[in-house]
Design a protein around this motif. Sequence first.
Motif, mmCIF file in Angstrom:
data_model
loop_
_atom_site.group_PDB
_atom_site.id
_atom_site.type_symbol
_atom_site.label_atom_id
_atom_site.label_comp_id
_atom_site.label_asym_id
_atom_site.label_seq_id
_atom_site.Cartn_x
_atom_site.Cartn_y
_atom_site.Cartn_z
ATOM 1 N N PRO A 131 0.804 -1.231 0.000
ATOM 2 C CA PRO A 131 0.000 0.000 0.000
ATOM 3 C C PRO A 131 0.836 1.281 0.000
ATOM 4 C CG PRO A 131 -0.801 -1.577 1.621
ATOM 5 C CD PRO A 131 0.520 -2.091 1.151
ATOM 6 N N GLN A 132 2.109 1.173 0.388
ATOM 7 C CA GLN A 132 2.948 2.368 0.487
ATOM 8 C C GLN A 132 3.594 2.747 -0.849
ATOM 9 O OE1 GLN A 132 5.459 2.402 4.217
ATOM 10 N NE2 GLN A 132 4.831 0.242 4.283
ATOM 11 N N ALA A 133 3.562 1.824 -1.813
ATOM 12 C CA ALA A 133 4.260 2.079 -3.081
ATOM 13 C C ALA A 133 3.274 2.434 -4.190
ATOM 14 C CB ALA A 133 5.071 0.841 -3.468
ATOM 15 N N GLN A 134 3.560 3.552 -4.868
ATOM 16 C CA GLN A 134 2.696 3.981 -5.970
ATOM 17 C C GLN A 134 2.771 3.016 -7.153
ATOM 18 O OE1 GLN A 134 3.739 8.026 -6.985
ATOM 19 N NE2 GLN A 134 2.726 8.903 -5.175
ATOM 20 N N ASN A 135 3.921 2.404 -7.339
ATOM 21 C CA ASN A 135 4.125 1.512 -8.473
ATOM 22 C C ASN A 135 3.952 0.022 -8.096
ATOM 23 O OD1 ASN A 135 6.397 1.577 -6.857
ATOM 24 N ND2 ASN A 135 7.844 1.243 -8.542
ATOM 25 N N SER A 136 3.194 -0.222 -7.052
ATOM 26 C CA SER A 136 2.980 -1.602 -6.598
ATOM 27 C C SER A 136 2.017 -2.348 -7.520
ATOM 28 C CB SER A 136 2.409 -1.596 -5.180
ATOM 29 O OG SER A 136 1.986 -2.892 -4.810
ATOM 30 N N ALA A 137 2.267 -3.628 -7.673
ATOM 31 C CA ALA A 137 1.303 -4.488 -8.363
ATOM 32 C C ALA A 137 0.067 -4.620 -7.480
ATOM 33 C CB ALA A 137 1.921 -5.856 -8.618
ATOM 34 N N VAL A 138 -1.016 -5.135 -8.054
ATOM 35 C CA VAL A 138 -2.261 -5.270 -7.289
ATOM 36 C C VAL A 138 -2.683 -6.737 -7.229
ATOM 37 C CG1 VAL A 138 -3.031 -2.953 -7.892
ATOM 38 C CG2 VAL A 138 -3.702 -4.900 -9.337
ATOM 39 N N TYR A 139 -3.429 -7.049 -6.206
ATOM 40 C CA TYR A 139 -3.936 -8.413 -6.057
ATOM 41 C C TYR A 139 -4.976 -8.707 -7.131
ATOM 42 C CZ TYR A 139 -1.732 -8.836 -1.452
ATOM 43 O OH TYR A 139 -0.826 -8.908 -0.422
ATOM 44 N N LYS A 140 -4.916 -9.914 -7.664
ATOM 45 C CA LYS A 140 -5.849 -10.322 -8.706
ATOM 46 C C LYS A 140 -7.067 -11.052 -8.140
ATOM 47 C CE LYS A 140 -2.045 -10.729 -11.996
ATOM 48 N NZ LYS A 140 -1.294 -11.644 -12.908
ATOM 49 N N GLU A 141 -7.150 -11.138 -6.843
ATOM 50 C CA GLU A 141 -8.273 -11.788 -6.179
ATOM 51 C C GLU A 141 -8.391 -11.243 -4.757
ATOM 52 O OE1 GLU A 141 -7.546 -15.971 -5.749
ATOM 53 O OE2 GLU A 141 -5.490 -15.687 -5.060
ATOM 54 N N ASN A 142 -9.516 -11.489 -4.114
ATOM 55 C CA ASN A 142 -9.677 -11.093 -2.714
ATOM 56 C C ASN A 142 -8.754 -11.937 -1.844
ATOM 57 O OD1 ASN A 142 -11.778 -9.329 -3.454
ATOM 58 N ND2 ASN A 142 -13.320 -10.925 -3.192
ATOM 59 N N VAL A 143 -8.059 -11.284 -0.921
ATOM 60 C CA VAL A 143 -7.155 -12.000 -0.021
ATOM 61 C C VAL A 143 -7.411 -11.566 1.420
ATOM 62 C CG1 VAL A 143 -5.360 -12.268 -1.781
ATOM 63 C CG2 VAL A 143 -5.307 -10.288 -0.243
ATOM 64 N N VAL A 144 -6.867 -12.348 2.321
ATOM 65 C CA VAL A 144 -6.974 -12.055 3.752
ATOM 66 C C VAL A 144 -5.577 -12.112 4.341
ATOM 67 C CG1 VAL A 144 -7.858 -12.863 5.976
ATOM 68 C CG2 VAL A 144 -9.292 -13.015 3.939
ATOM 69 N N LYS A 145 -5.296 -11.164 5.211
ATOM 70 C CA LYS A 145 -4.014 -11.187 5.916
ATOM 71 C C LYS A 145 -4.275 -11.343 7.409
ATOM 72 C CE LYS A 145 0.484 -8.992 6.356
ATOM 73 N NZ LYS A 145 1.406 -7.936 5.881
ATOM 74 N N LEU A 146 -3.666 -12.377 7.981
ATOM 75 C CA LEU A 146 -3.741 -12.595 9.425
ATOM 76 C C LEU A 146 -2.371 -12.298 10.009
ATOM 77 C CD1 LEU A 146 -5.513 -16.120 9.394
ATOM 78 C CD2 LEU A 146 -6.596 -13.860 9.386
ATOM 79 N N GLU A 147 -2.350 -11.567 11.113
ATOM 80 C CA GLU A 147 -1.053 -11.249 11.707
ATOM 81 C C GLU A 147 -1.152 -11.117 13.219
ATOM 82 O OE1 GLU A 147 0.391 -7.477 10.270
ATOM 83 O OE2 GLU A 147 -1.636 -6.702 10.046
ATOM 84 N N ALA A 148 -0.049 -11.447 13.855
ATOM 85 C CA ALA A 148 0.068 -11.294 15.301
ATOM 86 C C ALA A 148 0.405 -9.835 15.610
ATOM 87 C CB ALA A 148 1.165 -12.220 15.827
ATOM 88 N N PRO A 149 0.255 -9.432 16.871
ATOM 89 C CA PRO A 149 0.563 -8.035 17.216
ATOM 90 C C PRO A 149 2.035 -7.669 17.028
ATOM 91 C CG PRO A 149 -0.770 -9.074 18.921
ATOM 92 C CD PRO A 149 -0.325 -10.158 18.009
ATOM 93 N N MET A 150 2.914 -8.673 17.049
ATOM 94 C CA MET A 150 4.341 -8.399 16.878
ATOM 95 C C MET A 150 4.901 -9.241 15.728
ATOM 96 S SD MET A 150 3.814 -10.990 19.073
ATOM 97 C CE MET A 150 3.796 -10.406 20.758
#
Length: 223
Positions: A131-150
Amino acid sequence: MKKVTLAISIVGLLIILVGCNSNNSSDTSRSKDNEKNKIDEQTNTSDNGDNAESSNKQNKEQNDNKNQEKNNDSNENQQSTDKNKSYLNNFNSEEIEYARVWYQLISTRNDLKGIRDVYVTEIPKGSKVNPQAQNSAVYKENVVKLEAPMRAGGSITYSSNSDGTINVYNNIPYKWESSQTSDYSQMDKITRKAIENNIETIYIKPHDNKAVAKLASKIKYSK
């Protein structure tokens, strides 16, 4: 002459008497044998009847015991199934999926007891990989990100196939480095590789519902 005739008559009479006694004795013996055989037959019949009745009774008791054991096992399995189902009653299907994915891919490998929450970010198709890069590729499908607090707790980025399997994007980092610490001139190439290479399809097992429910209760949605 008369004496001789008399003697012969007496001898003949004695022979007849002896023959009659012998026949009577033989008849008596046969009669006794017949009675004994009848008694033996009755005894055998009675014994066979008793044995058959005893065998039938034992078979009935064994069948009753088996049926009782089956009923007990069925009741225990039903109670166990009902109990397992009840653990997840307070969670929706998405939360259950997130918890199962986290349990299988993170908890079984790196069970950090200090993790109080598991954060969920639902990323729609077309969103930037970084999300921070203007020239980033984009996801071709819906995704989910799971992450711990650290960072040490890890993260998972995946898409669901709705058939019990997920596609895990193994090259998506816990956090993208900022432009100040990373070369963003190659970010288009880097992010495209992240969503095109090292994609792993994994079957998510229906793990112990009690453990899954415990994790589902820690689900928090990122803003």
